[in-house]
Design a protein around this motif. Structure first.
Motif, PDB file in Angstrom:
ATOM      1  N   PRO A  83       2.338  20.012  29.207  1.00  0.00           N
ATOM      2  CA  PRO A  83       1.063  20.065  28.472  1.00  0.00           C
ATOM      3  C   PRO A  83       0.722  18.724  27.844  1.00  0.00           C
ATOM      4  O   PRO A  83       1.589  18.007  27.356  1.00  0.00           O
ATOM      5  N   ARG A  84      -0.572  18.404  27.853  1.00  0.00           N
ATOM      6  CA  ARG A  84      -1.029  17.142  27.300  1.00  0.00           C
ATOM      7  C   ARG A  84      -1.257  17.247  25.795  1.00  0.00           C
ATOM      8  O   ARG A  84      -1.403  18.341  25.242  1.00  0.00           O
ATOM      9  N   ASP A  91      -3.094  20.104  23.380  1.00  0.00           N
ATOM     10  CA  ASP A  91      -2.912  21.492  23.802  1.00  0.00           C
ATOM     11  C   ASP A  91      -1.971  22.199  22.834  1.00  0.00           C
ATOM     12  O   ASP A  91      -1.075  21.586  22.242  1.00  0.00           O
ATOM     13  N   GLU A  92      -2.157  23.497  22.697  1.00  0.00           N
ATOM     14  CA  GLU A  92      -1.346  24.280  21.760  1.00  0.00           C
ATOM     15  C   GLU A  92       0.138  24.243  22.086  1.00  0.00           C
ATOM     16  O   GLU A  92       0.984  24.446  21.203  1.00  0.00           O
ATOM     17  N   HIS A 132       1.702  21.580  23.512  1.00  0.00           N
ATOM     18  CA  HIS A 132       2.201  20.207  23.631  1.00  0.00           C
ATOM     19  C   HIS A 132       3.366  19.961  22.673  1.00  0.00           C
ATOM     20  O   HIS A 132       3.337  20.358  21.506  1.00  0.00           O
ATOM     21  N   ARG A 174      -1.565  24.324  31.726  1.00  0.00           N
ATOM     22  CA  ARG A 174      -2.522  23.879  30.723  1.00  0.00           C
ATOM     23  C   ARG A 174      -3.460  22.818  31.291  1.00  0.00           C
ATOM     24  O   ARG A 174      -3.197  22.240  32.350  1.00  0.00           O
ATOM     25  N   PRO A 175      -4.563  22.500  30.602  1.00  0.00           N
ATOM     26  CA  PRO A 175      -5.506  21.502  31.117  1.00  0.00           C
ATOM     27  C   PRO A 175      -4.841  20.145  31.354  1.00  0.00           C
ATOM     28  O   PRO A 175      -4.108  19.656  30.500  1.00  0.00           O
ATOM     29  N   CYS A 220      -2.411  19.370  32.991  1.00  0.00           N
ATOM     30  CA  CYS A 220      -0.953  19.426  33.084  1.00  0.00           C
ATOM     31  C   CYS A 220      -0.490  18.802  34.400  1.00  0.00           C
ATOM     32  O   CYS A 220      -0.964  19.180  35.473  1.00  0.00           O
TER      33      CYS A 220
END
Length: 406
Positions: free
Chosen positions: A229-230, A233-234, A236, A386-387, A389
């Motif tokens: 996850p970047r 993000d929740e 990360h 995740r976005p 990712c």
């Protein structure tokens, strides 16, 4: 936007393309049952004969403009084994083992096998599933860790296949979580390291003279840093240099060594390292280091007499294991004058196969995240990526299934 179960949903409700209604909203963990009707075994693929080698390597490197002369430099690995990669036979064996375990548990879930780079291709597998009426697919990629090449690239191929075949309106593809720390994956490595270390010690080699090298595929440092996850993000977490890819390997290696130390007297004094192999990028591009062969060459100066080489990043004995470890790394050990053992990959170990079907049942049953088995503090990994990712900035953005865009 039309939801895959025939309903209509807003973009806020459906943020994961080509997903089941349960996964479509994008929650990290899908904790409601999904009635999947097919299992998609997604592999890398490999040549089946000498005439296949260069076409296969063109597929692997497509879009990078690498001439055949340079591909031939890599082809000699395959030429050495008659042009046949062992990976296809291993995936056939894995498919059969999965089918046997599914039947044993009374799960009516046909297994469709498709590869990214060679026949049978993913497009054929998805089309075959759809033609048989199986449109709610759960994918299992033959890679346990998080990175572009080991996760996102498979997800991009799922999206590409559904778009190219025009099946995206009626076929959904979800994906099981990355299983690097699932006990079924970790246990075969524990068994292999325990046997190797115990063997060295029983032969009179002092623990301080034994070294364990956990080896995995090197990847570009930029890709490693973007794995997982970047920021923002929740999920990360600051996982340090090498991102999720390196952190996951290190966490599993720590579990393996702690378990072996508890089981084998003296093993707590055996040192270990995470090393990398199979680098293929230009010298100007930073890749994860150190290289396994460079480390082996330095071991005699550290008083090491025996080394256990553990293919921690690999599921089966495919080309990177047979050539890079069984050939090159073993040659490096012989040149260094030290004893070397390569421990087994999970392959079709019953514990591993059972663990894979456990992962399938997690999604069939909607198992809560808090109940999912995991051997490290990093897990359990999430179901929906995740976005951004594991993005590959060199290749540019491509749509991907089983995750939130981009």
């Amino acid at each position: 936007m039309r939801c895959q179960d025939g309903g209509v949903t807003s973009p806020e409700q459906h943020v994961v393309p080509f997903a089941s209604p349960a996964a479509a909203p994008g929650s990290p963990f899908v904790e409601q049952p999904v009635a999947y009707d097919g299992l998609l075994l997604a592999g890398f693929g490999g040549p089946e004969g000498q005439d296949d080698v260069i076409p296969f390597l063109r597929n692997v490197t497509r879009g990078r403009g690498i001439p055949d002369e340079r591909l031939e430099e890599v082809a000699h690995h395959y030429r050495h084994f008659g042009g046949v990669s062992p990976i296809n036979a291993q995936n056939r064996a894995l498919k059969a083992a999965l089918e046997t375990e599914l039947a044993r548990r009374g799960l009516d879930l046909p297994v469709y096998w498709g590869n990214r780079n060679w026949a049978p291709y993913l497009g054929e597998a998805v089309t075959d599933a759809a033609n048989a009426g199986h449109t709610k697919l759960l994918a299992l990629a033959t890679s346990a860790y998080s990175s572009f090449s080991s996760c996102r690239q498979y997800r991009e191929d799922f999206a590409r296949v559904l778009t190219e075949t025009d099946l995206g309106e009626r076929v959904t593809i979800d994906k099981v979580r990355q299983f690097f720390d699932h006990p079924g994956f970790v246990q075969p490595f524990i068994d292999g390291v325990r046997d190797a270390v115990a063997g060295f010690l029983s032969d009179g080699i002092a623990p301080e003279a034994v070294r364990v090298l956990f080896s995995t595929h090197s990847i570009p440092t930029a890709d490693a840093e973007r794995s997982g996850p970047r920021e923002g993000d929740e999920l990360h977490r600051d996982l340090g240099e090498g991102g999720a890819y390196a952190a996951q390997h290190l966490a599993v290696a720590e579990v393996v060594m702690a378990t072996v130390a508890a089981e084998v007297p003296g093993a707590d004094r055996v040192a270990w390292d995470l090393v990398y192999q199979s680098r293929s990028g230009p010298p100007s591009q930073p890749w994860l280091e150190p290289d396994v062969n460079d480390v082996i060459a330095e071991l005699p100066a550290a008083g090491v007499q025996a080394v256990a080489i553990v293919p921690l990043g690999f599921m089966s004995d495919h080309m990177e294991v047979l050539w890079d470890l069984d050939t090159e790394a073993m040659d490096a050990a012989a040149e260094a004058g030290i004893r070397a053992v390569r421990t087994p990959t999970p392959g079709v170990d019953p514990v591993f196969v059972s663990g894979l079907i456990d992962l399938v049942e997690e999604r069939l049953n909607g198992m809560p995240a808090g109940e999912r088995p995991h051997a490290t503090d990093l897990g359990p990994w999430f179901d929906v990526c995740r976005p951004a990712c594991c993005e590959n900035v060199r290749a540019g953005f491509k749509p991907a299934a089983a995750g939130i865009a981009p």
